[in-house]
Design a protein around this motif. Structure first.
Motif, PDB file in Angstrom:
ATOM      1  N   GLN A   1      14.894 -21.848 -13.192  1.00 29.83           N
ATOM      2  CA  GLN A   1      15.591 -21.373 -11.645  1.00 29.83           C
ATOM      3  C   GLN A   1      14.799 -22.760 -10.160  1.00 29.83           C
ATOM      4  O   GLN A   1      16.019 -22.426 -10.130  1.00 29.83           O
ATOM      5  N   LYS A   2      13.728 -22.720 -10.444  1.00 24.72           N
ATOM      6  CA  LYS A   2      13.769 -24.076  -9.876  1.00 24.72           C
ATOM      7  C   LYS A   2      13.756 -25.049  -9.568  1.00 24.72           C
ATOM      8  O   LYS A   2      14.945 -25.572  -8.287  1.00 24.72           O
ATOM      9  N   THR A   5       7.794 -16.525 -16.687  1.00 29.46           N
ATOM     10  CA  THR A   5       7.318 -17.771 -16.174  1.00 29.46           C
ATOM     11  C   THR A   5       8.529 -18.876 -16.502  1.00 29.46           C
ATOM     12  O   THR A   5       8.583 -19.933 -15.268  1.00 29.46           O
ATOM     13  N   LYS A  23      18.452 -19.782  -9.169  1.00 26.72           N
ATOM     14  CA  LYS A  23      18.819 -19.098  -9.279  1.00 26.72           C
ATOM     15  C   LYS A  23      19.734 -18.521 -10.817  1.00 26.72           C
ATOM     16  O   LYS A  23      19.772 -17.794 -11.617  1.00 26.72           O
ATOM     17  N   ASP A  28      11.497 -18.887 -17.410  1.00 29.76           N
ATOM     18  CA  ASP A  28      12.654 -18.333 -16.589  1.00 29.76           C
ATOM     19  C   ASP A  28      12.441 -18.636 -15.049  1.00 29.76           C
ATOM     20  O   ASP A  28      13.786 -19.580 -14.127  1.00 29.76           O
ATOM     21  N   GLU A  29      11.590 -18.782 -15.026  1.00 27.75           N
ATOM     22  CA  GLU A  29      11.801 -18.660 -12.840  1.00 27.75           C
ATOM     23  C   GLU A  29      11.284 -20.183 -12.662  1.00 27.75           C
ATOM     24  O   GLU A  29      11.961 -20.979 -12.192  1.00 27.75           O
TER      25      GLU A  29
END
Length: 249
Positions: free
Chosen positions: A148-149, A142, A153, A144-145
């Motif tokens: 990315q936002k 999470t 990405k 990483d996610e």
């Protein structure tokens, strides 16, 4: 029917019963990426230990489940549920809507959130400051996610690692400006590396997250037993004792 035939049938029935009993006693295979202290790691004897291990073992005992923890790389860990190689994934797994599409989760057993780790001389004060920085994360987490936002990405400034400790070591080496990861792992790493004087930032934009044990989609029987066990250890104080062991009061 001849006695010999009756004896053969009785023997066959005994064999079936023995086989069924053996299958029932066969331990469930639990996938865990043992490089995520204090949730899961390996001790000097190469035994898998940690908060997740203690919680799941205690919960399983309440429901009569036998477990075998198997060190499994994070990348591809969820695929082992679909192939049947593993029955449970217990690896500080955040429950997300995306993951729920391909697997089922137990009731939550831990509340977490993301935390930013920075060097002692860093000028970073909030998550938005990472916009033009090199940020270390563990692949597929999470953290990483979330990054990315903010960065995009495919942004090359997102530096991905096999584990959070590796990302934090890269921070110490100056290869990244910050690391974004689960609070429990970051705090544990800093506590064990006090001389490096890393700092943390708890940004208000980070939402609460919850860990759950993952099972194959549709495995309701196992899910019910896990939830029964989790509820039981929370009710009798076992969970509180385990929590205190790793995180204090």
């Amino acid at each position: 029917m001849k006695l010999r035939q009756l004896g053969l049938i009785a023997g066959a029935l005994c064999a079936v019963i023995a086989s069924t009993t053996l299958a029932a006693d066969k331990p469930l295979q639990v996938a865990t990426d043992a490089a995520y202290a204090p949730f899961e790691s390996q001790n000097e004897k190469k035994e898998i230990v940690g908060f997740d291990v203690d919680v799941l073992t205690a919960a399983a005992a309440k429901s009569g489940l036998h477990l075998k923890f198997v060190n499994t790389p994070w990348e591809g860990i969820f695929a082992t549920l679909g192939t049947g190689d593993r029955d449970i994934v217990s690896s500080a797994v955040t429950i997300t809507d995306e993951r729920k599409q391909s697997m089922d989760f137990s009731d939550p057993y831990f509340e977490a959130k993301q935390l930013i780790a920075i060097g002692p001389k860093s000028k970073i004060t909030k998550f938005a400051d990472l916009k033009d920085k090199k940020v270390g994360v563990q692949t597929g987490t999470t953290g990483d996610e979330v990054v990315q936002k903010l960065l995009g990405k495919t942004n090359p400034n997102i530096k991905r690692f096999e584990s959070t400790p590796l990302a934090l070591k890269e921070l110490l080496n100056g290869g990244v400006d910050a690391v974004v990861a689960d609070n429990g792992v970051v705090v544990n790493f800093i506590a064990n590396n006090k001389n490096d004087k890393l700092k943390t930032i708890d940004d208000a934009s980070f939402a609460k997250e919850y860990y759950g044990f993952a099972v194959k989609k549709g495995n309701k029987a196992l899910l019910e037993k896990l939830n029964k066990g989790i509820a039981a250890i929370k009710a009798d104080g076992t969970y509180a004792k385990i929590y205190k062991k790793y995180f204090g009061n």
